[in-house]
Design a protein around this motif. Structure first.
Motif, PDB file in Angstrom:
ATOM      1  N   LYS A 115      -4.858 -69.154  14.147  1.00 45.21           N
ATOM      2  CA  LYS A 115      -5.686 -67.998  14.479  1.00 45.21           C
ATOM      3  C   LYS A 115      -6.519 -67.472  13.310  1.00 45.21           C
ATOM      4  O   LYS A 115      -7.514 -66.793  13.526  1.00 45.21           O
ATOM      5  CB  LYS A 115      -4.821 -66.901  15.077  1.00 45.21           C
ATOM      6  N   SER A 232      -8.600 -65.176  21.372  1.00 46.92           N
ATOM      7  CA  SER A 232      -8.574 -66.383  22.196  1.00 46.92           C
ATOM      8  C   SER A 232      -9.579 -66.213  23.337  1.00 46.92           C
ATOM      9  O   SER A 232     -10.365 -65.259  23.328  1.00 46.92           O
ATOM     10  CB  SER A 232      -7.158 -66.604  22.738  1.00 46.92           C
ATOM     11  N   GLY A 267      -2.845 -71.155  26.006  1.00 46.81           N
ATOM     12  CA  GLY A 267      -2.579 -69.776  26.375  1.00 46.81           C
ATOM     13  C   GLY A 267      -3.881 -69.203  26.913  1.00 46.81           C
ATOM     14  O   GLY A 267      -4.094 -69.060  28.109  1.00 46.81           O
ATOM     15  N   GLY A 268      -4.808 -68.936  25.991  1.00 49.25           N
ATOM     16  CA  GLY A 268      -6.165 -68.563  26.383  1.00 49.25           C
ATOM     17  C   GLY A 268      -7.130 -69.709  26.147  1.00 49.25           C
ATOM     18  O   GLY A 268      -8.292 -69.645  26.512  1.00 49.25           O
ATOM     19  N   GLY A 269      -6.642 -70.763  25.480  1.00 49.11           N
ATOM     20  CA  GLY A 269      -7.433 -71.980  25.339  1.00 49.11           C
ATOM     21  C   GLY A 269      -8.078 -72.206  23.988  1.00 49.11           C
ATOM     22  O   GLY A 269      -8.823 -73.168  23.822  1.00 49.11           O
ATOM     23  N   SER A 270      -7.784 -71.351  22.986  1.00 51.92           N
ATOM     24  CA  SER A 270      -8.568 -71.470  21.748  1.00 51.92           C
ATOM     25  C   SER A 270      -8.185 -72.675  20.896  1.00 51.92           C
ATOM     26  O   SER A 270      -9.056 -73.361  20.367  1.00 51.92           O
ATOM     27  CB  SER A 270      -8.489 -70.190  20.931  1.00 51.92           C
ATOM     28  N   ASN A 271      -6.889 -72.956  20.757  1.00 56.84           N
ATOM     29  CA  ASN A 271      -6.553 -74.090  19.883  1.00 56.84           C
ATOM     30  C   ASN A 271      -6.920 -75.402  20.558  1.00 56.84           C
ATOM     31  O   ASN A 271      -7.442 -76.315  19.921  1.00 56.84           O
ATOM     32  CB  ASN A 271      -5.078 -74.052  19.453  1.00 56.84           C
ATOM     33  N   THR A 416       0.074 -76.008  16.433  1.00 56.51           N
ATOM     34  CA  THR A 416      -0.668 -74.795  16.103  1.00 56.51           C
ATOM     35  C   THR A 416       0.030 -73.906  15.092  1.00 56.51           C
ATOM     36  O   THR A 416      -0.627 -73.134  14.403  1.00 56.51           O
ATOM     37  CB  THR A 416      -0.936 -73.976  17.374  1.00 56.51           C
TER      38      THR A 416
HETATM   39  C1  LIG Z   1      -1.884 -67.832  19.991  1.00 49.42           C
HETATM   40  C2  LIG Z   1      -1.211 -69.101  19.799  1.00 49.42           C
HETATM   41  C3  LIG Z   1      -1.304 -70.125  20.757  1.00 49.42           C
HETATM   42  C4  LIG Z   1      -1.999 -69.996  22.063  1.00 49.42           C
HETATM   43  O1  LIG Z   1      -3.293 -69.514  22.075  1.00 49.42           O
HETATM   44  P1  LIG Z   1      -4.542 -70.435  22.432  1.00 49.42           P
HETATM   45  O2  LIG Z   1      -5.681 -69.483  22.395  1.00 49.42           O
HETATM   46  O3  LIG Z   1      -4.318 -71.005  23.778  1.00 49.42           O
HETATM   47  O4  LIG Z   1      -4.629 -71.450  21.383  1.00 49.42           O
HETATM   48  C5  LIG Z   1      -0.684 -71.326  20.484  1.00 49.42           C
HETATM   49  N1  LIG Z   1       0.020 -71.513  19.361  1.00 49.42           N
HETATM   50  C6  LIG Z   1       0.143 -70.553  18.429  1.00 49.42           C
HETATM   51  C7  LIG Z   1       0.955 -70.828  17.213  1.00 49.42           C
HETATM   52  C8  LIG Z   1      -0.478 -69.324  18.612  1.00 49.42           C
HETATM   53  O5  LIG Z   1      -0.368 -68.388  17.679  1.00 49.42           O
END
Ligand SMILES: *Cc1c(COP(=O)(O)O)cnc(C)c1O
Length: 455
Positions: A115, A232, A267-271, A416
Protein backbone atom coordinates in the motif's frame (compact mmCIF):
# COMPACT_ATOMS: atom_id res chain seq x y z
CA UNK A 1 22.01 -19.62 -18.37
CA UNK A 2 22.88 -21.05 -14.98
CA UNK A 3 20.45 -21.71 -12.19
CA UNK A 4 17.84 -18.98 -11.79
CA UNK A 5 18.64 -17.09 -8.57
CA UNK A 6 16.37 -17.18 -5.54
CA UNK A 7 15.94 -13.42 -5.75
CA UNK A 8 15.99 -11.15 -8.77
CA UNK A 9 16.30 -7.43 -8.09
CA UNK A 10 16.39 -4.47 -10.41
CA UNK A 11 19.01 -1.80 -9.90
CA UNK A 12 17.69 1.53 -8.62
CA UNK A 13 18.18 2.91 -12.13
CA UNK A 14 16.01 0.17 -13.60
CA UNK A 15 13.02 1.04 -11.40
CA UNK A 16 10.37 2.24 -13.87
CA UNK A 17 10.10 6.02 -14.20
CA UNK A 18 6.46 5.90 -15.30
CA UNK A 19 3.31 4.17 -14.12
CA UNK A 20 1.29 2.23 -16.69
CA UNK A 21 -2.40 2.96 -17.21
CA UNK A 22 -4.00 -0.29 -18.44
CA UNK A 23 -7.17 1.58 -19.44
CA UNK A 24 -5.30 2.96 -22.45
CA UNK A 25 -5.12 -0.58 -23.86
CA UNK A 26 -8.55 -1.85 -22.87
CA UNK A 27 -10.88 -2.51 -25.80
CA UNK A 28 -13.82 -1.15 -23.87
CA UNK A 29 -13.84 1.19 -20.88
CA UNK A 30 -15.75 0.56 -17.70
CA UNK A 31 -18.96 2.56 -17.35
CA UNK A 32 -18.50 6.10 -16.02
CA UNK A 33 -18.90 7.17 -12.41
CA UNK A 34 -22.36 8.63 -11.87
CA UNK A 35 -23.59 11.41 -9.65
CA UNK A 36 -26.06 9.63 -7.35
CA UNK A 37 -28.48 12.56 -7.38
CA UNK A 38 -28.71 13.18 -11.15
CA UNK A 39 -27.40 9.82 -12.48
CA UNK A 40 -25.27 11.88 -14.90
CA UNK A 41 -21.59 11.00 -15.45
CA UNK A 42 -19.26 12.73 -13.02
CA UNK A 43 -16.81 15.27 -14.49
CA UNK A 44 -13.20 15.54 -13.35
CA UNK A 45 -13.88 18.85 -11.55
CA UNK A 46 -16.70 17.20 -9.59
CA UNK A 47 -14.04 15.13 -7.85
CA UNK A 48 -11.91 18.11 -6.75
CA UNK A 49 -13.68 18.54 -3.38
CA UNK A 50 -12.88 14.89 -2.54
CA UNK A 51 -9.47 14.17 -4.12
CA UNK A 52 -6.67 16.55 -4.97
CA UNK A 53 -6.67 17.75 -8.57
CA UNK A 54 -3.87 15.67 -10.02
CA UNK A 55 -5.40 12.49 -8.59
CA UNK A 56 -8.86 13.46 -9.88
CA UNK A 57 -7.34 13.78 -13.36
CA UNK A 58 -5.65 10.39 -13.06
CA UNK A 59 -8.93 8.89 -11.90
CA UNK A 60 -10.67 9.94 -15.11
CA UNK A 61 -7.80 9.39 -17.56
CA UNK A 62 -8.48 6.47 -19.88
CA UNK A 63 -6.09 7.46 -22.67
CA UNK A 64 -2.63 8.35 -21.33
CA UNK A 65 -0.76 5.07 -21.47
CA UNK A 66 2.25 6.04 -19.33
CA UNK A 67 2.28 8.69 -16.61
CA UNK A 68 5.54 10.06 -15.18
CA UNK A 69 6.23 9.20 -11.55
CA UNK A 70 7.16 12.55 -9.94
CA UNK A 71 10.81 12.68 -8.88
CA UNK A 72 10.04 13.07 -5.11
CA UNK A 73 7.88 9.93 -5.30
CA UNK A 74 10.68 8.09 -7.10
CA UNK A 75 13.06 9.19 -4.34
CA UNK A 76 10.62 7.87 -1.76
CA UNK A 77 10.27 4.58 -3.66
CA UNK A 78 14.03 4.09 -3.58
CA UNK A 79 13.85 3.59 0.20
CA UNK A 80 11.90 0.34 -0.18
CA UNK A 81 11.96 -0.49 -3.89
CA UNK A 82 12.73 -2.36 -6.00
CA UNK A 83 10.98 -5.23 -4.27
CA UNK A 84 12.43 -8.69 -4.92
CA UNK A 85 11.03 -11.23 -7.34
CA UNK A 86 11.57 -14.51 -5.51
CA UNK A 87 11.69 -18.01 -6.91
CA UNK A 88 9.83 -20.28 -4.49
CA UNK A 89 12.27 -23.17 -4.87
CA UNK A 90 11.44 -24.66 -1.50
CA UNK A 91 7.69 -24.44 -1.92
CA UNK A 92 8.08 -26.11 -5.34
CA UNK A 93 10.09 -28.90 -3.73
CA UNK A 94 7.51 -29.39 -0.96
CA UNK A 95 4.76 -29.65 -3.59
CA UNK A 96 6.86 -31.84 -5.86
CA UNK A 97 5.66 -29.84 -8.83
CA UNK A 98 7.28 -29.22 -12.20
CA UNK A 99 5.82 -25.67 -12.11
CA UNK A 100 8.14 -22.75 -11.56
CA UNK A 101 6.64 -20.51 -8.88
CA UNK A 102 7.64 -16.87 -8.44
CA UNK A 103 6.34 -14.25 -6.08
CA UNK A 104 6.80 -10.52 -5.89
CA UNK A 105 7.25 -9.57 -2.24
CA UNK A 106 5.84 -6.17 -1.32
CA UNK A 107 5.96 -6.46 2.48
CA UNK A 108 9.31 -4.84 3.16
CA UNK A 109 8.21 -1.57 4.79
CA UNK A 110 6.46 -0.72 8.07
CA UNK A 111 2.95 -1.07 6.63
CA UNK A 112 3.92 -4.63 5.76
CA UNK A 113 2.16 -4.29 2.43
CA UNK A 114 2.14 -2.94 -1.12
CA UNK A 115 0.00 0.00 0.00
CA UNK A 116 2.93 2.36 0.42
CA UNK A 117 3.25 2.55 -3.39
CA UNK A 118 -0.04 4.45 -3.67
CA UNK A 119 0.21 6.27 -0.33
CA UNK A 120 3.44 7.95 -1.43
CA UNK A 121 1.82 9.28 -4.60
CA UNK A 122 -1.27 10.57 -2.81
CA UNK A 123 0.61 12.34 -0.04
CA UNK A 124 2.99 13.90 -2.55
CA UNK A 125 0.23 15.28 -4.81
CA UNK A 126 -1.73 16.61 -1.80
CA UNK A 127 1.33 18.44 -0.50
CA UNK A 128 2.16 19.78 -3.96
CA UNK A 129 -1.34 21.27 -4.15
CA UNK A 130 -0.80 23.10 -0.83
CA UNK A 131 -3.18 20.98 1.25
CA UNK A 132 -2.44 20.46 4.95
CA UNK A 133 -4.20 17.21 5.80
CA UNK A 134 -5.74 13.98 4.57
CA UNK A 135 -8.38 11.64 5.94
CA UNK A 136 -8.80 7.97 5.19
CA UNK A 137 -10.23 4.68 6.38
CA UNK A 138 -8.38 1.50 7.16
CA UNK A 139 -9.57 -2.07 7.61
CA UNK A 140 -6.78 -4.34 8.69
CA UNK A 141 -4.52 -1.35 9.25
CA UNK A 142 -2.03 -1.63 6.41
CA UNK A 143 -3.44 1.24 4.40
CA UNK A 144 -3.71 3.55 7.41
CA UNK A 145 -0.12 2.72 8.30
CA UNK A 146 1.11 3.29 4.75
CA UNK A 147 -0.63 6.64 4.51
CA UNK A 148 0.63 7.62 7.97
CA UNK A 149 4.17 6.86 6.76
CA UNK A 150 3.74 8.91 3.60
CA UNK A 151 2.02 11.83 5.36
CA UNK A 152 4.77 11.98 7.98
CA UNK A 153 7.37 12.06 5.21
CA UNK A 154 5.72 14.67 3.00
CA UNK A 155 4.49 16.79 5.96
CA UNK A 156 0.70 16.35 6.19
CA UNK A 157 -1.67 15.68 9.09
CA UNK A 158 -3.72 12.49 8.86
CA UNK A 159 -6.93 11.23 10.48
CA UNK A 160 -7.62 7.51 10.07
CA UNK A 161 -11.05 5.92 10.60
CA UNK A 162 -10.27 2.33 11.50
CA UNK A 163 -12.94 -0.39 11.17
CA UNK A 164 -13.94 -1.12 14.78
CA UNK A 165 -13.39 -4.91 14.71
CA UNK A 166 -9.86 -4.40 13.45
CA UNK A 167 -9.27 -1.64 15.98
CA UNK A 168 -10.14 -4.14 18.73
CA UNK A 169 -8.27 -7.08 17.15
CA UNK A 170 -5.12 -5.12 16.35
CA UNK A 171 -4.34 -2.53 19.03
CA UNK A 172 -0.69 -2.35 17.98
CA UNK A 173 -1.68 -1.11 14.54
CA UNK A 174 -3.06 1.99 16.20
CA UNK A 175 0.23 2.39 18.02
CA UNK A 176 2.19 2.21 14.78
CA UNK A 177 0.00 4.79 13.05
CA UNK A 178 0.26 7.11 16.05
CA UNK A 179 4.02 6.71 16.03
CA UNK A 180 3.97 8.11 12.50
CA UNK A 181 1.82 10.99 13.76
CA UNK A 182 -1.67 9.95 12.63
CA UNK A 183 -4.88 10.32 14.65
CA UNK A 184 -6.82 7.02 14.76
CA UNK A 185 -10.59 6.83 15.41
CA UNK A 186 -12.58 3.55 15.58
CA UNK A 187 -15.43 3.50 13.03
CA UNK A 188 -18.38 3.89 13.21
CA UNK A 189 -17.71 6.83 15.53
CA UNK A 190 -19.72 9.69 16.89
CA UNK A 191 -17.49 12.37 15.36
CA UNK A 192 -19.33 12.33 12.00
CA UNK A 193 -23.05 12.52 11.27
CA UNK A 194 -22.88 9.44 9.03
CA UNK A 195 -21.14 7.51 11.83
CA UNK A 196 -23.80 8.59 14.32
CA UNK A 197 -26.56 7.49 11.93
CA UNK A 198 -24.98 4.05 11.40
CA UNK A 199 -24.56 3.62 15.17
CA UNK A 200 -28.16 4.60 15.78
CA UNK A 201 -29.32 1.87 13.37
CA UNK A 202 -26.88 -0.74 14.50
CA UNK A 203 -25.22 0.09 17.84
CA UNK A 204 -23.22 -3.16 18.10
CA UNK A 205 -21.79 -3.16 14.58
CA UNK A 206 -18.11 -3.97 14.19
CA UNK A 207 -18.02 -1.55 11.29
CA UNK A 208 -16.97 -2.09 7.71
CA UNK A 209 -14.68 -0.46 5.21
CA UNK A 210 -17.68 1.07 3.43
CA UNK A 211 -18.76 2.71 6.65
CA UNK A 212 -15.29 4.04 7.53
CA UNK A 213 -15.03 5.49 4.01
CA UNK A 214 -18.23 7.49 4.56
CA UNK A 215 -16.86 8.93 7.77
CA UNK A 216 -13.50 9.87 6.26
CA UNK A 217 -15.13 11.58 3.28
CA UNK A 218 -17.51 13.51 5.48
CA UNK A 219 -14.65 14.82 7.58
CA UNK A 220 -12.59 15.81 4.53
CA UNK A 221 -15.54 17.79 3.11
CA UNK A 222 -15.65 20.02 6.18
CA UNK A 223 -12.11 21.42 5.69
CA UNK A 224 -10.96 23.20 2.54
CA UNK A 225 -7.31 22.24 3.09
CA UNK A 226 -8.14 18.57 3.60
CA UNK A 227 -8.85 15.83 1.09
CA UNK A 228 -9.72 12.17 1.27
CA UNK A 229 -7.43 9.33 0.17
CA UNK A 230 -8.52 5.78 -0.63
CA UNK A 231 -6.09 2.86 -0.68
CA UNK A 232 -7.76 0.53 -3.17
CA UNK A 233 -10.57 0.18 -5.74
CA UNK A 234 -9.89 3.47 -7.56
CA UNK A 235 -8.29 3.78 -10.98
CA UNK A 236 -5.59 6.07 -9.54
CA UNK A 237 -4.59 3.35 -7.04
CA UNK A 238 -4.28 0.70 -9.74
CA UNK A 239 -2.17 3.16 -11.68
CA UNK A 240 0.24 3.73 -8.77
CA UNK A 241 0.37 0.01 -8.03
CA UNK A 242 1.33 -0.74 -11.64
CA UNK A 243 4.92 -0.37 -10.46
CA UNK A 244 4.60 -3.92 -9.03
CA UNK A 245 3.91 -5.53 -12.39
CA UNK A 246 6.30 -3.31 -14.33
CA UNK A 247 9.15 -4.30 -12.03
CA UNK A 248 8.11 -7.95 -12.14
CA UNK A 249 8.12 -7.96 -15.90
CA UNK A 250 11.63 -6.50 -16.12
CA UNK A 251 12.90 -8.93 -13.48
CA UNK A 252 11.36 -11.88 -15.32
CA UNK A 253 12.90 -10.73 -18.60
CA UNK A 254 16.28 -10.73 -16.86
CA UNK A 255 15.93 -14.43 -16.07
CA UNK A 256 14.27 -15.37 -19.35
CA UNK A 257 10.83 -16.02 -17.88
CA UNK A 258 7.26 -14.97 -18.63
CA UNK A 259 4.30 -16.00 -16.46
CA UNK A 260 1.65 -18.37 -17.82
CA UNK A 261 -0.51 -17.68 -14.78
CA UNK A 262 -0.68 -14.47 -12.72
CA UNK A 263 -2.41 -14.67 -9.35
CA UNK A 264 -3.36 -12.07 -6.77
CA UNK A 265 -5.67 -11.78 -3.81
CA UNK A 266 -8.49 -9.36 -4.41
CA UNK A 267 -10.05 -7.07 -1.83
CA UNK A 268 -10.63 -3.88 -3.78
CA UNK A 269 -8.30 -5.02 -6.55
CA UNK A 270 -5.26 -2.77 -6.16
CA UNK A 271 -2.44 -5.28 -5.76
CA UNK A 272 -3.79 -7.63 -8.39
CA UNK A 273 -4.47 -4.74 -10.76
CA UNK A 274 -0.96 -3.47 -10.12
CA UNK A 275 0.70 -6.85 -10.55
CA UNK A 276 -1.18 -7.84 -13.65
CA UNK A 277 -1.44 -4.60 -15.64
CA UNK A 278 1.89 -4.83 -17.44
CA UNK A 279 1.13 -8.44 -18.39
CA UNK A 280 -2.51 -7.68 -19.22
CA UNK A 281 -1.19 -5.17 -21.75
CA UNK A 282 0.39 -8.08 -23.64
CA UNK A 283 -2.85 -10.03 -23.51
CA UNK A 284 -4.98 -7.06 -24.60
CA UNK A 285 -2.65 -6.40 -27.51
CA UNK A 286 -2.66 -10.05 -28.56
CA UNK A 287 0.99 -10.79 -27.75
CA UNK A 288 0.42 -13.41 -25.08
CA UNK A 289 -2.39 -15.40 -23.58
CA UNK A 290 -1.62 -15.66 -19.87
CA UNK A 291 -4.29 -16.51 -17.33
CA UNK A 292 -5.13 -14.04 -14.58
CA UNK A 293 -6.74 -15.25 -11.36
CA UNK A 294 -8.32 -13.10 -8.65
CA UNK A 295 -8.63 -14.86 -5.29
CA UNK A 296 -11.17 -13.62 -2.81
CA UNK A 297 -12.41 -14.81 0.59
CA UNK A 298 -15.49 -17.03 0.56
CA UNK A 299 -16.85 -14.72 3.27
CA UNK A 300 -16.82 -11.65 1.00
CA UNK A 301 -17.18 -12.98 -2.57
CA UNK A 302 -17.79 -9.87 -4.70
CA UNK A 303 -16.50 -11.26 -8.01
CA UNK A 304 -17.64 -14.86 -7.66
CA UNK A 305 -21.09 -14.24 -6.19
CA UNK A 306 -21.70 -10.48 -6.54
CA UNK A 307 -23.67 -8.54 -9.13
CA UNK A 308 -22.20 -6.39 -11.88
CA UNK A 309 -24.13 -3.24 -11.08
CA UNK A 310 -23.91 0.42 -10.21
CA UNK A 311 -23.34 0.86 -6.50
CA UNK A 312 -22.08 3.27 -3.90
CA UNK A 313 -18.47 2.84 -2.85
CA UNK A 314 -19.42 3.43 0.80
CA UNK A 315 -22.11 2.44 3.28
CA UNK A 316 -23.21 6.01 3.98
CA UNK A 317 -24.05 6.46 0.27
CA UNK A 318 -22.18 9.71 -0.23
CA UNK A 319 -19.72 8.65 -2.97
CA UNK A 320 -20.39 8.65 -6.71
CA UNK A 321 -21.83 5.41 -8.11
CA UNK A 322 -19.41 3.00 -9.78
CA UNK A 323 -20.32 0.04 -11.95
CA UNK A 324 -18.53 -2.92 -10.44
CA UNK A 325 -18.97 -6.39 -9.03
CA UNK A 326 -20.56 -5.76 -5.68
CA UNK A 327 -22.35 -7.40 -2.79
CA UNK A 328 -24.23 -4.16 -2.12
CA UNK A 329 -22.92 -1.27 -0.03
CA UNK A 330 -25.15 -2.47 2.83
CA UNK A 331 -23.43 -5.87 2.93
CA UNK A 332 -21.91 -6.38 6.37
CA UNK A 333 -19.20 -9.05 6.13
CA UNK A 334 -18.80 -11.38 9.08
CA UNK A 335 -16.05 -10.19 11.41
CA UNK A 336 -13.57 -12.79 10.18
CA UNK A 337 -9.86 -12.27 9.87
CA UNK A 338 -9.34 -11.52 6.20
CA UNK A 339 -9.39 -7.87 7.25
CA UNK A 340 -8.00 -6.28 4.11
CA UNK A 341 -10.33 -8.20 1.81
CA UNK A 342 -13.60 -7.31 3.48
CA UNK A 343 -14.87 -4.75 0.96
CA UNK A 344 -18.28 -5.03 -0.69
CA UNK A 345 -17.16 -3.91 -4.16
CA UNK A 346 -14.29 -4.38 -6.60
CA UNK A 347 -12.19 -2.07 -8.77
CA UNK A 348 -14.24 -1.01 -11.82
CA UNK A 349 -11.22 -1.81 -14.04
CA UNK A 350 -10.89 -5.36 -12.70
CA UNK A 351 -14.67 -5.77 -12.75
CA UNK A 352 -14.74 -4.86 -16.43
CA UNK A 353 -11.82 -7.14 -17.33
CA UNK A 354 -13.49 -9.98 -15.44
CA UNK A 355 -16.85 -9.28 -17.03
CA UNK A 356 -15.25 -9.30 -20.49
CA UNK A 357 -13.53 -12.62 -19.85
CA UNK A 358 -9.92 -11.48 -19.49
CA UNK A 359 -9.67 -12.62 -15.90
CA UNK A 360 -10.88 -15.52 -13.72
CA UNK A 361 -11.94 -15.45 -10.08
CA UNK A 362 -12.05 -18.03 -7.30
CA UNK A 363 -13.03 -17.84 -3.64
CA UNK A 364 -11.40 -19.70 -0.76
CA UNK A 365 -12.49 -20.47 2.78
CA UNK A 366 -10.42 -19.05 5.55
CA UNK A 367 -9.07 -22.28 7.07
CA UNK A 368 -7.75 -23.38 3.65
CA UNK A 369 -6.06 -20.00 3.35
CA UNK A 370 -4.26 -20.50 6.65
CA UNK A 371 -3.23 -24.02 5.67
CA UNK A 372 -1.54 -22.50 2.62
CA UNK A 373 -0.01 -19.73 4.73
CA UNK A 374 1.45 -22.27 7.13
CA UNK A 375 2.98 -24.41 4.39
CA UNK A 376 4.38 -21.30 2.74
CA UNK A 377 5.99 -19.76 5.83
CA UNK A 378 7.67 -23.02 6.78
CA UNK A 379 9.16 -23.38 3.31
CA UNK A 380 9.84 -19.79 2.28
CA UNK A 381 10.63 -18.10 5.62
CA UNK A 382 8.17 -15.22 5.25
CA UNK A 383 5.04 -15.20 7.44
CA UNK A 384 2.42 -13.96 4.97
CA UNK A 385 -0.46 -11.59 5.59
CA UNK A 386 -3.72 -13.58 5.56
CA UNK A 387 -4.77 -11.52 2.54
CA UNK A 388 -1.65 -12.56 0.63
CA UNK A 389 -2.21 -16.18 1.64
CA UNK A 390 -5.31 -16.26 -0.58
CA UNK A 391 -2.98 -15.88 -3.55
CA UNK A 392 -0.61 -18.48 -2.11
CA UNK A 393 -3.49 -20.93 -1.87
CA UNK A 394 -4.37 -20.50 -5.51
CA UNK A 395 -0.72 -20.68 -6.61
CA UNK A 396 -0.40 -23.98 -4.75
CA UNK A 397 -3.55 -25.32 -6.43
CA UNK A 398 -2.25 -24.40 -9.87
CA UNK A 399 1.14 -25.93 -9.09
CA UNK A 400 -0.56 -29.16 -8.01
CA UNK A 401 -2.51 -29.22 -11.28
CA UNK A 402 0.85 -28.99 -13.06
CA UNK A 403 2.03 -31.94 -11.03
CA UNK A 404 -0.93 -33.96 -12.29
CA UNK A 405 -0.56 -32.91 -15.92
CA UNK A 406 3.24 -32.85 -15.93
CA UNK A 407 3.28 -29.33 -17.37
CA UNK A 408 6.05 -27.02 -16.20
CA UNK A 409 4.08 -23.78 -16.13
CA UNK A 410 5.43 -20.51 -14.84
CA UNK A 411 3.31 -19.10 -12.03
CA UNK A 412 3.64 -15.58 -10.65
CA UNK A 413 1.75 -14.42 -7.59
CA UNK A 414 1.72 -11.30 -5.47
CA UNK A 415 2.93 -11.72 -1.92
CA UNK A 416 1.42 -8.45 -0.81
CA UNK A 417 2.63 -8.40 2.74
CA UNK A 418 3.52 -9.86 6.11
CA UNK A 419 1.15 -11.05 8.82
CA UNK A 420 2.79 -10.08 12.12
CA UNK A 421 -0.30 -8.14 13.19
CA UNK A 422 -2.53 -11.12 12.42
CA UNK A 423 -1.22 -13.49 15.05
CA UNK A 424 -4.58 -13.83 16.80
CA UNK A 425 -5.94 -15.25 13.54
CA UNK A 426 -2.94 -17.55 13.17
CA UNK A 427 -3.40 -18.67 16.77
CA UNK A 428 -7.08 -19.44 16.17
CA UNK A 429 -6.01 -21.53 13.24
CA UNK A 430 -3.28 -23.28 15.23
CA UNK A 431 -5.73 -24.04 18.04
CA UNK A 432 -8.33 -25.37 15.62
CA UNK A 433 -10.89 -22.74 16.60
CA UNK A 434 -11.05 -20.89 13.30
CA UNK A 435 -14.44 -20.96 11.63
CA UNK A 436 -15.26 -20.50 7.97
CA UNK A 437 -18.15 -18.18 7.39
CA UNK A 438 -19.74 -18.48 3.98
CA UNK A 439 -22.73 -16.19 3.54
CA UNK A 440 -25.96 -17.90 2.49
CA UNK A 441 -27.82 -16.74 -0.62
CA UNK A 442 -30.37 -15.15 1.72
CA UNK A 443 -27.63 -13.15 3.46
CA UNK A 444 -26.34 -11.97 0.09
CA UNK A 445 -29.86 -10.92 -0.92
CA UNK A 446 -29.90 -8.51 2.03
CA UNK A 447 -26.85 -6.80 0.56
CA UNK A 448 -28.24 -6.79 -3.00
CA UNK A 449 -31.41 -5.16 -1.68
CA UNK A 450 -29.30 -2.09 -0.88
CA UNK A 451 -28.22 -1.60 -4.52
CA UNK A 452 -29.44 1.71 -5.95
CA UNK A 453 -32.05 1.31 -8.73
CA UNK A 454 -29.96 2.49 -11.69
CA UNK A 455 -29.87 0.08 -14.63
C1 LIG B 1 -5.01 -4.17 1.52
C2 LIG B 1 -4.30 -5.42 1.30
C3 LIG B 1 -4.76 -6.36 0.36
C4 LIG B 1 -6.01 -6.23 -0.42
O1 LIG B 1 -6.25 -5.05 -1.10
P1 LIG B 1 -6.22 -4.96 -2.69
O2 LIG B 1 -6.60 -3.55 -2.95
O3 LIG B 1 -7.21 -5.92 -3.22
O4 LIG B 1 -4.85 -5.25 -3.10
C5 LIG B 1 -4.00 -7.49 0.16
N1 LIG B 1 -2.89 -7.73 0.86
C6 LIG B 1 -2.43 -6.86 1.78
C7 LIG B 1 -1.19 -7.19 2.54
C8 LIG B 1 -3.11 -5.67 2.02
O5 LIG B 1 -2.65 -4.81 2.92
Amino acid sequence: MGKIPYKTYLTEEEIPKQWYNVRADMKEQHDPLLDPATLKPVATEDLYPIFCEELSKQEMDSTTRYIDIPEPVREFYRMFRPSPLIRAYNLEKALDTPARIYYKFEGNNTSGSHKLNAAAAMAYYAKAQGLTSLTTETGAGQWGTALAQACAFFGLDLTVFMVKVSYMQKPFRKGVMETYGAKVIPSPSDVTSVGRAILADNPDTGGSLGCAISEAIEMSMTDEKCRYALGSVLNQVLLHQSIIGLESKIAMEKIGEYPDIIIGCAGGGSNLGGLMSAFMQDKLTGKTDSRFIAVEPASCPSLTRGKYAYDFCDTGKITPLARMYTLGSGFMPSPNHAGGLRYHGMSPILSKLYHDGYMEAVSVEQSKVFEAATLFCRQEQILPAPESAHAIHSAIEEALKCKESGEAKTILFGLTGTGYFDMSAYMHFNEGTMNDHIPTDEELELGFATLPPVD
